[in-house]
Motif scaffolding. Structure first.
Motif, PDB file in Angstrom:
ATOM      1  N   ARG A  33       0.820  -1.208   0.000  1.00 49.11           N
ATOM      2  CA  ARG A  33       0.000   0.000   0.000  1.00 49.11           C
ATOM      3  C   ARG A  33       0.858   1.264   0.000  1.00 49.11           C
ATOM      4  O   ARG A  33       0.371   2.339   0.268  1.00 49.11           O
ATOM      5  N   ALA A  34       2.144   1.136  -0.266  1.00 46.17           N
ATOM      6  CA  ALA A  34       3.044   2.281  -0.256  1.00 46.17           C
ATOM      7  C   ALA A  34       2.627   3.308  -1.309  1.00 46.17           C
ATOM      8  O   ALA A  34       2.057   2.965  -2.337  1.00 46.17           O
ATOM      9  N   GLU A  35       2.931   4.549  -1.021  1.00 45.99           N
ATOM     10  CA  GLU A  35       2.619   5.651  -1.933  1.00 45.99           C
ATOM     11  C   GLU A  35       3.900   6.432  -2.219  1.00 45.99           C
ATOM     12  O   GLU A  35       4.732   6.620  -1.339  1.00 45.99           O
ATOM     13  N   ASN A  36       4.032   6.885  -3.446  1.00 47.02           N
ATOM     14  CA  ASN A  36       5.151   7.754  -3.790  1.00 47.02           C
ATOM     15  C   ASN A  36       4.763   9.176  -3.447  1.00 47.02           C
ATOM     16  O   ASN A  36       3.742   9.676  -3.913  1.00 47.02           O
ATOM     17  N   CYS A  37       5.575   9.816  -2.629  1.00 49.88           N
ATOM     18  CA  CYS A  37       5.274  11.164  -2.165  1.00 49.88           C
ATOM     19  C   CYS A  37       6.497  12.054  -2.357  1.00 49.88           C
ATOM     20  O   CYS A  37       7.632  11.604  -2.225  1.00 49.88           O
ATOM     21  N   LYS A  38       6.245  13.308  -2.651  1.00 50.54           N
ATOM     22  CA  LYS A  38       7.320  14.263  -2.927  1.00 50.54           C
ATOM     23  C   LYS A  38       7.764  14.968  -1.644  1.00 50.54           C
ATOM     24  O   LYS A  38       6.936  15.360  -0.823  1.00 50.54           O
ATOM     25  N   ILE A  39       9.071  15.127  -1.516  1.00 48.37           N
ATOM     26  CA  ILE A  39       9.643  15.882  -0.404  1.00 48.37           C
ATOM     27  C   ILE A  39       9.498  17.366  -0.736  1.00 48.37           C
ATOM     28  O   ILE A  39       9.913  17.819  -1.807  1.00 48.37           O
ATOM     29  N   THR A  40       8.897  18.122   0.172  1.00 47.02           N
ATOM     30  CA  THR A  40       8.674  19.551  -0.067  1.00 47.02           C
ATOM     31  C   THR A  40       9.634  20.417   0.739  1.00 47.02           C
ATOM     32  O   THR A  40       9.872  21.552   0.384  1.00 47.02           O
ATOM     33  N   GLY A  41      10.159  19.883   1.831  1.00 49.43           N
ATOM     34  CA  GLY A  41      11.085  20.652   2.655  1.00 49.43           C
ATOM     35  C   GLY A  41      12.520  20.361   2.258  1.00 49.43           C
ATOM     36  O   GLY A  41      12.868  19.246   1.888  1.00 49.43           O
ATOM     37  N   ASN A  42      13.373  21.388   2.286  1.00 46.77           N
ATOM     38  CA  ASN A  42      14.766  21.199   1.921  1.00 46.77           C
ATOM     39  C   ASN A  42      15.496  20.388   2.983  1.00 46.77           C
ATOM     40  O   ASN A  42      15.358  20.649   4.179  1.00 46.77           O
ATOM     41  N   LEU A  43      16.247  19.377   2.538  1.00 47.21           N
ATOM     42  CA  LEU A  43      17.016  18.492   3.415  1.00 47.21           C
ATOM     43  C   LEU A  43      16.152  17.866   4.512  1.00 47.21           C
ATOM     44  O   LEU A  43      16.426  18.022   5.708  1.00 47.21           O
ATOM     45  N   CYS A  70       3.806   3.931   5.584  1.00 50.81           N
ATOM     46  CA  CYS A  70       2.794   4.168   6.621  1.00 50.81           C
ATOM     47  C   CYS A  70       3.143   5.435   7.378  1.00 50.81           C
ATOM     48  O   CYS A  70       4.175   6.052   7.144  1.00 50.81           O
ATOM     49  N   TRP A  71       2.274   5.807   8.310  1.00 53.54           N
ATOM     50  CA  TRP A  71       2.511   6.985   9.143  1.00 53.54           C
ATOM     51  C   TRP A  71       2.294   6.618  10.609  1.00 53.54           C
ATOM     52  O   TRP A  71       1.642   5.639  10.943  1.00 53.54           O
ATOM     53  N   THR A  72       2.865   7.447  11.485  1.00 59.13           N
ATOM     54  CA  THR A  72       2.693   7.250  12.920  1.00 59.13           C
ATOM     55  C   THR A  72       2.746   8.609  13.610  1.00 59.13           C
ATOM     56  O   THR A  72       3.209   9.590  13.032  1.00 59.13           O
ATOM     57  N   ILE A  73       2.275   8.649  14.841  1.00 66.68           N
ATOM     58  CA  ILE A  73       2.383   9.853  15.662  1.00 66.68           C
ATOM     59  C   ILE A  73       3.692   9.748  16.436  1.00 66.68           C
ATOM     60  O   ILE A  73       3.942   8.769  17.134  1.00 66.68           O
ATOM     61  N   GLY A  74       4.523  10.764  16.309  1.00 64.70           N
ATOM     62  CA  GLY A  74       5.824  10.762  16.977  1.00 64.70           C
ATOM     63  C   GLY A  74       5.734  11.194  18.425  1.00 64.70           C
ATOM     64  O   GLY A  74       4.666  11.589  18.919  1.00 64.70           O
ATOM     65  N   SER A  75       6.868  11.135  19.094  1.00 66.80           N
ATOM     66  CA  SER A  75       6.928  11.530  20.500  1.00 66.80           C
ATOM     67  C   SER A  75       6.625  13.011  20.679  1.00 66.80           C
ATOM     68  O   SER A  75       6.252  13.446  21.769  1.00 66.80           O
ATOM     69  N   ASP A  76       6.742  13.792  19.597  1.00 68.39           N
ATOM     70  CA  ASP A  76       6.439  15.221  19.649  1.00 68.39           C
ATOM     71  C   ASP A  76       4.966  15.520  19.364  1.00 68.39           C
ATOM     72  O   ASP A  76       4.549  16.666  19.341  1.00 68.39           O
ATOM     73  N   GLY A  77       4.170  14.461  19.097  1.00 65.87           N
ATOM     74  CA  GLY A  77       2.752  14.630  18.812  1.00 65.87           C
ATOM     75  C   GLY A  77       2.448  14.906  17.350  1.00 65.87           C
ATOM     76  O   GLY A  77       1.289  15.029  16.968  1.00 65.87           O
ATOM     77  N   ASN A  78       3.477  14.995  16.511  1.00 67.20           N
ATOM     78  CA  ASN A  78       3.298  15.253  15.080  1.00 67.20           C
ATOM     79  C   ASN A  78       3.272  13.946  14.290  1.00 67.20           C
ATOM     80  O   ASN A  78       3.696  12.905  14.771  1.00 67.20           O
ATOM     81  N   ILE A  79       2.805  14.033  13.048  1.00 72.54           N
ATOM     82  CA  ILE A  79       2.755  12.873  12.162  1.00 72.54           C
ATOM     83  C   ILE A  79       4.115  12.709  11.474  1.00 72.54           C
ATOM     84  O   ILE A  79       4.712  13.689  11.009  1.00 72.54           O
ATOM     85  N   TRP A  80       4.569  11.449  11.407  1.00 71.61           N
ATOM     86  CA  TRP A  80       5.812  11.087  10.726  1.00 71.61           C
ATOM     87  C   TRP A  80       5.501   9.985   9.729  1.00 71.61           C
ATOM     88  O   TRP A  80       4.712   9.088  10.004  1.00 71.61           O
ATOM     89  N   ASP A  81       6.126  10.056   8.546  1.00 70.14           N
ATOM     90  CA  ASP A  81       5.911   9.071   7.491  1.00 70.14           C
ATOM     91  C   ASP A  81       7.125   8.141   7.397  1.00 70.14           C
ATOM     92  O   ASP A  81       8.265   8.604   7.421  1.00 70.14           O
ATOM     93  N   VAL A 101       6.573  16.457   3.643  1.00 68.07           N
ATOM     94  CA  VAL A 101       6.165  15.503   2.619  1.00 68.07           C
ATOM     95  C   VAL A 101       4.812  15.925   2.045  1.00 68.07           C
ATOM     96  O   VAL A 101       3.875  16.193   2.784  1.00 68.07           O
ATOM     97  N   ALA A 102       4.709  15.961   0.696  1.00 73.50           N
ATOM     98  CA  ALA A 102       3.451  16.321   0.034  1.00 73.50           C
ATOM     99  C   ALA A 102       2.555  15.101  -0.110  1.00 73.50           C
ATOM    100  O   ALA A 102       3.027  13.964  -0.069  1.00 73.50           O
ATOM    101  N   GLY A 103       1.238  15.330  -0.284  1.00 74.37           N
ATOM    102  CA  GLY A 103       0.261  14.264  -0.451  1.00 74.37           C
ATOM    103  C   GLY A 103       0.632  13.305  -1.553  1.00 74.37           C
ATOM    104  O   GLY A 103       1.430  13.641  -2.408  1.00 74.37           O
ATOM    105  N   PRO A 104       0.113  12.088  -1.494  1.00 71.47           N
ATOM    106  CA  PRO A 104      -0.992  11.627  -0.656  1.00 71.47           C
ATOM    107  C   PRO A 104      -0.585  11.213   0.754  1.00 71.47           C
ATOM    108  O   PRO A 104      -1.358  10.609   1.465  1.00 71.47           O
ATOM    109  N   CYS A 105       0.637  11.494   1.162  1.00 66.69           N
ATOM    110  CA  CYS A 105       1.062  11.135   2.519  1.00 66.69           C
ATOM    111  C   CYS A 105       0.510  12.152   3.499  1.00 66.69           C
ATOM    112  O   CYS A 105       0.579  13.346   3.213  1.00 66.69           O
TER     113      CYS A 105
END
Length: 112
Positions: A33-43, A70-81, A101-105
């Motif tokens: 179910r992996a998705e190809n997603c584009k990196i939007t942030g530099n480095l 997949c994605w998960t909620i990190g220790s900082d409360g944010n979403i990580w892919d 990371v840009a959608g669909p992620c």
């Protein structure tokens, strides 16, 4: 009569063997179910775990595309892919902040 019995036994054994093994194992289910997603942030840093304090395995340049599983909620409360990166020792899973990371992620991804 022997031919019919033999055919029925063969069909029964085939049905049992094919239903006993799942078509997709749970370990491979996320990768399918992996998705190809584009990196939007530099480095964008790819880290060992979903945390800004986790070890950095590598960085992705803005505009590059990577496969996320997949994605998960990190220790900082944010979403990580989660994605995979290749190191000298082999492939390892690592996490990139979803803000980079840009959608669909992560909307198109299952939860880890």
């Amino acid at each position: 009569m022997k031919l019919i019995s033999h055919t029925l036994v063969t069909l029964a054994l085939y049905a049992l063997s094919s239903s006993a093994v799942p078509a997709t194992s749970p370990a491979n289910a996320l990768e399918k179910r992996a998705e190809n997603c584009k990196i939007t942030g530099n480095l964008a840093r790819c880290r060992r775990s979903a945390s800004t304090s986790a070890t950095i395995f590598g960085e992705f340049a803005a505009g590059t595309t990577h496969s996320f599983s997949c994605w998960t909620i990190g220790s900082d409360g944010n979403i990580w892919d989660r994605t995979t990166i290749t190191l000298e020792s082999g492939k390892v899973n690592c996490f990139v902040s979803d803000t980079l990371v840009a959608g669909p992620c992560p909307s198109g991804l299952p939860e880890c």
